[in-house]
Design a protein around this motif. Structure first.
Motif, mmCIF file in Angstrom:
data_model
loop_
_atom_site.group_PDB
_atom_site.id
_atom_site.type_symbol
_atom_site.label_atom_id
_atom_site.label_comp_id
_atom_site.label_asym_id
_atom_site.label_seq_id
_atom_site.Cartn_x
_atom_site.Cartn_y
_atom_site.Cartn_z
ATOM 1 N N CYS A 1 0.838 -1.201 0.000
ATOM 2 C CA CYS A 1 0.000 0.000 0.000
ATOM 3 C C CYS A 1 0.873 1.252 0.000
ATOM 4 O O CYS A 1 1.692 1.427 0.911
ATOM 5 C CB CYS A 1 -0.911 -0.003 1.231
ATOM 6 N N PRO A 2 0.726 2.135 -0.952
ATOM 7 C CA PRO A 2 1.440 3.413 -0.899
ATOM 8 C C PRO A 2 0.961 4.261 0.276
ATOM 9 O O PRO A 2 -0.199 4.176 0.689
ATOM 10 C CB PRO A 2 1.101 4.070 -2.242
ATOM 11 N N TYR A 3 1.848 5.087 0.786
ATOM 12 C CA TYR A 3 1.497 5.933 1.922
ATOM 13 C C TYR A 3 0.312 6.840 1.593
ATOM 14 O O TYR A 3 -0.558 7.070 2.438
ATOM 15 C CB TYR A 3 2.709 6.762 2.340
ATOM 16 N N GLY A 4 0.257 7.340 0.358
ATOM 17 C CA GLY A 4 -0.850 8.212 -0.032
ATOM 18 C C GLY A 4 -2.187 7.501 0.043
ATOM 19 O O GLY A 4 -3.193 8.081 0.462
ATOM 20 N N LEU B 1 -7.346 6.531 3.092
ATOM 21 C CA LEU B 1 -8.225 5.655 3.862
ATOM 22 C C LEU B 1 -8.450 6.204 5.272
ATOM 23 O O LEU B 1 -9.546 6.062 5.829
ATOM 24 C CB LEU B 1 -7.614 4.253 3.950
ATOM 25 N N MET B 2 -7.437 6.798 5.856
ATOM 26 C CA MET B 2 -7.566 7.290 7.227
ATOM 27 C C MET B 2 -8.265 8.639 7.280
ATOM 28 O O MET B 2 -9.041 8.902 8.204
ATOM 29 C CB MET B 2 -6.180 7.401 7.874
ATOM 30 N N GLY B 3 -8.001 9.524 6.298
ATOM 31 C CA GLY B 3 -8.570 10.860 6.348
ATOM 32 C C GLY B 3 -9.753 11.086 5.452
ATOM 33 O O GLY B 3 -10.454 12.103 5.583
ATOM 34 N N GLY B 4 -10.033 10.177 4.526
ATOM 35 C CA GLY B 4 -11.146 10.341 3.604
ATOM 36 C C GLY B 4 -10.803 11.282 2.467
ATOM 37 O O GLY B 4 -9.721 11.862 2.398
ATOM 38 N N LEU C 1 -0.531 10.478 11.421
ATOM 39 C CA LEU C 1 -0.320 9.228 10.683
ATOM 40 C C LEU C 1 1.150 8.836 10.600
ATOM 41 O O LEU C 1 1.468 7.645 10.741
ATOM 42 C CB LEU C 1 -0.936 9.341 9.281
ATOM 43 N N PRO C 2 2.096 9.754 10.365
ATOM 44 C CA PRO C 2 3.508 9.328 10.358
ATOM 45 C C PRO C 2 3.927 8.662 11.665
ATOM 46 O O PRO C 2 4.693 7.693 11.649
ATOM 47 C CB PRO C 2 4.266 10.643 10.117
ATOM 48 N N ARG C 3 3.431 9.169 12.807
ATOM 49 C CA ARG C 3 3.777 8.538 14.080
ATOM 50 C C ARG C 3 3.237 7.125 14.159
ATOM 51 O O ARG C 3 3.927 6.198 14.605
ATOM 52 C CB ARG C 3 3.212 9.366 15.237
ATOM 53 N N ALA C 4 1.983 6.936 13.717
ATOM 54 C CA ALA C 4 1.384 5.609 13.784
ATOM 55 C C ALA C 4 2.131 4.627 12.891
ATOM 56 O O ALA C 4 2.401 3.488 13.293
ATOM 57 C CB ALA C 4 -0.093 5.683 13.388
ATOM 58 N N VAL C 5 2.475 5.052 11.683
ATOM 59 C CA VAL C 5 3.217 4.174 10.779
ATOM 60 C C VAL C 5 4.594 3.868 11.356
ATOM 61 O O VAL C 5 5.075 2.728 11.284
ATOM 62 C CB VAL C 5 3.326 4.811 9.378
ATOM 63 N N ALA C 6 5.231 4.875 11.933
ATOM 64 C CA ALA C 6 6.552 4.657 12.531
ATOM 65 C C ALA C 6 6.471 3.663 13.689
ATOM 66 O O ALA C 6 7.364 2.822 13.853
ATOM 67 C CB ALA C 6 7.125 5.986 13.009
ATOM 68 N N GLU C 7 5.393 3.742 14.473
ATOM 69 C CA GLU C 7 5.243 2.794 15.580
ATOM 70 C C GLU C 7 5.038 1.373 15.051
ATOM 71 O O GLU C 7 5.631 0.421 15.559
ATOM 72 C CB GLU C 7 4.069 3.201 16.463
ATOM 73 N N LEU C 8 4.193 1.226 14.034
ATOM 74 C CA LEU C 8 3.976 -0.103 13.458
ATOM 75 C C LEU C 8 5.264 -0.640 12.850
ATOM 76 O O LEU C 8 5.567 -1.837 12.958
ATOM 77 C CB LEU C 8 2.881 -0.031 12.393
ATOM 78 N N ARG C 9 6.027 0.234 12.218
ATOM 79 C CA ARG C 9 7.288 -0.203 11.612
ATOM 80 C C ARG C 9 8.309 -0.554 12.697
ATOM 81 O O ARG C 9 9.027 -1.542 12.579
ATOM 82 C CB ARG C 9 7.830 0.888 10.691
ATOM 83 N N GLU D 1 6.384 3.968 -0.199
ATOM 84 C CA GLU D 1 5.630 3.701 -1.421
ATOM 85 C C GLU D 1 5.185 2.241 -1.523
ATOM 86 O O GLU D 1 4.393 1.898 -2.404
ATOM 87 C CB GLU D 1 6.454 4.079 -2.655
ATOM 88 N N ARG D 2 5.674 1.380 -0.595
ATOM 89 C CA ARG D 2 5.283 -0.045 -0.618
ATOM 90 C C ARG D 2 5.149 -0.561 0.819
ATOM 91 O O ARG D 2 5.885 -1.440 1.257
ATOM 92 C CB ARG D 2 6.320 -0.874 -1.389
#
Length: 845
Positions: free
Chosen positions: A77-80, A85-88, A99-107, A117-118
């Motif tokens: 899934c691309p970040y965009g 999906l999260m913001g509509g 969102l960057p914090r959430a992705v960083a935590e999951l990563r 991008e992937r």
């Protein structure tokens, strides 16, 4: 070292810095047991179901919503796309910022990997969170068009796309792609829905936020048939239909969740008070806590209630204890468990087992007030035994008993510390309602403690069930879930113990939860140190003990404050406590004076004791009471015959024999001054006292027996050990050593090797080298001369095989001594246990 875009999670982990791996191992300590041999093992373990479930449980609400969105997004899934999906379609600034914090935590927790991008959700997490008919997604979304139409006949597919206004295709794959593209195109989809009957739109609105499944009859109504003909509803087996994911996302304006929650709920409304008033209130309650525990120990001086066969104390004994402490049964259970956790009470271990105070209780009673409070606080903070569950039913429907088994709740220490930490984040003297704290805790751990990650279905559903999933996006744990109840109990217990005052964290409470541990979980030694520091801050706020009382003419004594312990103990024997509070009122009675005489005090000693410790003269009625009881005390002597009564006054014995109330004692005269009884000595003693006499017990030698109030204690006992919630949090030293071992093992597994004979015989990466004994010896000797590292396969005494990178130092006597890069130490290896050896390429080490 891998370059370019990583193809697997293991490849991405290899690109992380040591601090990145340390962060992963600290967040997921279960990956350390045992320490992975290399990065590939670490990645494999990080993808196991049990480990992923545990990691998902510890995500906050927004990070969990992000993972749920990735589960319904294209893979990769691309970040965009994820942001949409999260913001509509309209976007959300708060979501975009967080969102960057959430992705960083999951990563960071290895739940997501790959570049922006992937982005890829690890396979196990996708299986847990991806929607299906049996396990709906917390997003309320259903399967994609491709998943929903799997197994549908090609002819039916062509009919659907034709009715939807699309050109027919030559195969099902392109037909599904065309329908997916239609549903994903906002303009074309809007035009299609503009032609829909109002009843059809109403049906879509009902399925919009979930559950996406519904039922139809064999002959659907026209408005339902309109949806079925255009693929907006797709048959899902039997009479069920489902709203495809792409169509639902269009109706939701692109949002995966109805209500994204990027920010934690604020702790409001806040009430500000003078911090000194809060500290004083907390100190007052702390003193009350000490008095309550002391009262409990005094109540059990001669032994407590019996231990049930299944463990714990009975409901009747709990009620009696609550009455003795003048509190409720639930609060009595708390004081019992607190004393048990501090090692002050325990079963005595005898055949007829009962509870009693321990030798540690004697030591605790002699400590200053601040140190006694520190013992209780240090036992309470990490305790997993939870008195709040006393009286509830266990898995078999049996009531849980106070001081019994099965009271441990492993998340309790974490919840307790986190609830207090939230209060510590507020300005001093500030309090908030308990509901605000519970709401924040549920945002921080929406799944933790709610019992929702116990199986395949629960792991993906959240708080609902397949038939009734949440209609509000990500689930909110119910208000009565375990974590919420633990938090409620923690706040109430903190107030009882004097850690908080008027709902705000006190100054000594802040010191109690302070920790220097990087993981935020202090060691027992750090907890004791923090409790000692907190007690030092509490000490000036505690009332100073007094050395005097005020005697009254109505046979009472008033203690205007807390008394020194020896004075309180002596006065507690001589008088009965009539009321407690800011001032304690003691009442002198014939029975209490007789109790003091039984303890070995004479009348003169009692009068001297009172005159020494009273700021007022000894009232004449009290002096008369002491002399009158003392004059009668010991005239009668009780011994074992079964029992006998001895008295120099034969007229008094005749009076007893003539009294009808003495009939149950079955007395008879043996001599003018001796009566024999067919009852036990203690029963005879109580019987005569009930008749108004004042007998004293005597030994076989004829001496008066002195009764001690603290005569029964258990053998030395160890306080119960908290049950950990998963593996312990590793310290920095262990984490650094584990990362070194993983790096070294990865070097052994992936380093480039020189061929032993010919290029065709070079071992493949990850395979164990195989050489003859002579080749192994020759290669080792050459490595010693050239001071170079080699790669070996090694089998230990238990038969476990491993591969290592070593730098040989000496070869002699069938052993090779070398520096082991894998374990970062010098070791000696038997040559016969080395399966083979290969030289490393020049740039491998």
């Amino acid at each position: 070292m891998t370059t370019g875009t990583p193809r697997t999670l293991a490849e991405e982990l290899r690109t992380r810095t040591d601090s990145g791996l340390i962060g992963l191992l600290r967040a997921r300590p279960d990956l350390l047991n045992p320490v992975p041999g290399d990065v590939t093992q670490l990645a494999t373990r990080a993808g196991t179901r049990a480990s992923v479930v545990r990691a998902v449980e510890r995500l906050d609400r927004f990070a969990l919503q992000t993972a749920e969105a990735l589960a319904v997004a294209p893979d990769p899934c691309p970040y965009g796309t994820l942001g949409a999906l999260m913001g509509g379609d309209a976007g959300d600034p708060a979501v975009a910022a967080e969102l960057p914090r959430a992705v960083a935590e999951l990563r960071a927790q290895a739940l997501v990997w790959g570049p922006d991008e992937r982005l890829r959700l690890v396979r196990t997490a996708r299986e847990l969170l991806t929607p299906s008919a049996a396990h709906p997604s917390p997003t309320g979304l259903g399967p994609s068009v491709a998943e929903a139409t799997a197994g549908m006949s090609p002819g039916r597919l062509q009919e659907i796309i034709s009715t939807a206004g699309l050109p027919t295709t030559h195969d099902p794959v392109t037909a599904v792609a065309a329908l997916t593209a239609l549903f994903s195109d906002r303009a074309r989809m809007a035009a299609l829905l503009d032609t829909a009957p109002a009843e059809s739109v109403a049906v879509l609105d009902k399925l919009l936020w979930g559950p996406p499944y519904g039922g139809v009859t064999d002959r659907p109504a026209p408005h339902l048939q309109w949806l079925l003909d255009r693929g907006l509803l797709i048959p899902a087996g039997g009479r069920n239909v489902v709203l495809p994911r792409e169509a639902a996302l269009h109706l939701r304006a692109g949002r995966a969740h109805r209500t994204p929650e990027p920010l934690p709920p604020a702790l409001v409304p806040a009430t500000e008070r003078d911090p000194q008033l809060v500290d004083n209130a907390a100190a007052s309650q702390a003193f009350t806590a000490l008095a309550t525990v002391e009262e409990l120990l005094k109540e059990w001086d001669l032994g407590g209630p019996p231990v049930l066969r299944a463990g714990g104390m009975s409901v009747r004994d709990l009620k009696r204890t609550a009455a003795a402490l003048d509190t409720t049964e639930q609060l009595a259970a708390f004081w019992l468990e607190l004393s048990y956790g501090a090692g002050l009470i325990a079963p005595d271990g005898e055949a007829d087992e009962r509870f009693a105070a321990t030798p540690a209780a004697e030591e605790w009673l002699q400590l200053p007030d601040r140190e006694r409070w520190a013992v209780l606080a240090a036992a309470w903070l990490p305790a997993t035994r939870t008195p709040g569950v006393v009286g509830t039913a266990d898995a078999k429907g049996r009531a849980l008993a106070a001081l019994g088994p099965h009271l441990d709740r492993s998340p309790a220490p974490e919840v307790r510390r986190r609830a207090l930490t939230l209060l510590a984040d507020l300005p001093p003297g500030t309090s908030v309602p308990a509901t605000a704290v519970l709401t924040r805790l549920r945002w921080e751990r929406p799944l933790r403690g709610a019992g929702v990650v116990t199986g395949p279905a629960a792991a993906a559903v959240g708080e609902g069930s397949p038939s009734t999933p949440s209609l509000a996006g990500s689930p909110s744990a119910p208000a009565d879930d375990l974590r919420s109840r633990l938090a409620q109990w923690a706040l109430a217990e903190a107030e009882l113990l004097g850690v908080t005052g008027r709902g705000a964290l006190s100054t000594h409470g802040r010191a109690l939860i302070a920790t220097t541990s990087e993981a935020g979980v202090p060691t027992p030694a750090e907890t004791d140190t923090a409790a000692t520091h907190a007690a030092a801050l509490l000490a000036p706020l505690l009332p100073e003990p007094l050395d005097h009382v005020l005697l009254q003419a109505d046979l009472t004594a008033v203690a205007p404050g807390p008394l020194h312990r020896p004075l309180a103990e002596a006065l507690g024997v001589l008088a009965d406590i009539e009321s407690k509070g800011g001032a304690t009122v003691y009442r002198f009675t014939p029975a209490s004076v007789r109790r003091a005489l039984d303890a070995g005090r004479s009348a003169a000693e009692l009068r001297e004791f009172l005159s020494t410790h009273s700021r007022t003269p000894v009232p004449q009625p009290l002096a008369y009471l002491i002399d009158d009881v003392a004059r009668k005390h010991g005239q009668l002597r009780i011994g074992a015959a079964a029992a006998y009564v001895r008295c120099d006054d034969d007229a008094l014995l005749s009076e007893i024999l003539a009294d009808r109330r003495a009939a149950p004692l079955r007395l008879r005269r043996l001599a003018p001054t001796v009566l024999a009884a067919q009852t036990a000595p203690d029963e005879l003693l109580e019987g005569l006292r009930a008749m108004g006499y004042a007998p004293a017990a005597e030994s076989a030698a004829g001496d008066v027996l002195i009764a001690r109030a603290d005569s029964y204690r258990t053998a030395p006992r160890t306080a119960p050990t908290p049950v950990p919630d998963g593996p312990p949090s590793p310290d920095r030293t262990l984490l650094e050593a584990a990362v070194r071992a993983i790096r070294a093992g990865d070097l052994a597994a992936t380093a480039e090797r020189k061929p032993v004979h010919a290029p065709a015989q070079a071992p493949a990466p990850g395979a164990f080298p195989r050489t003859t004994s002579a080749e192994t010896l020759a290669t080792m000797q050459a490595a010693v001369l050239t001071n170079s590292a080699v790669w070996i396969g090694y089998v230990n005494a238990d038969g476990a095989a491993s591969q290592r990178v070593i730098a040989p130092v000496r070869v002699e006597g069938g052993f090779v001594t070398a520096y082991d890069h894998t374990s970062d130490e010098v070791r000696t290896y038997p040559l016969h246990r080395i399966t083979g050896v290969a030289e490393l390429a020049d740039d491998s080490v």
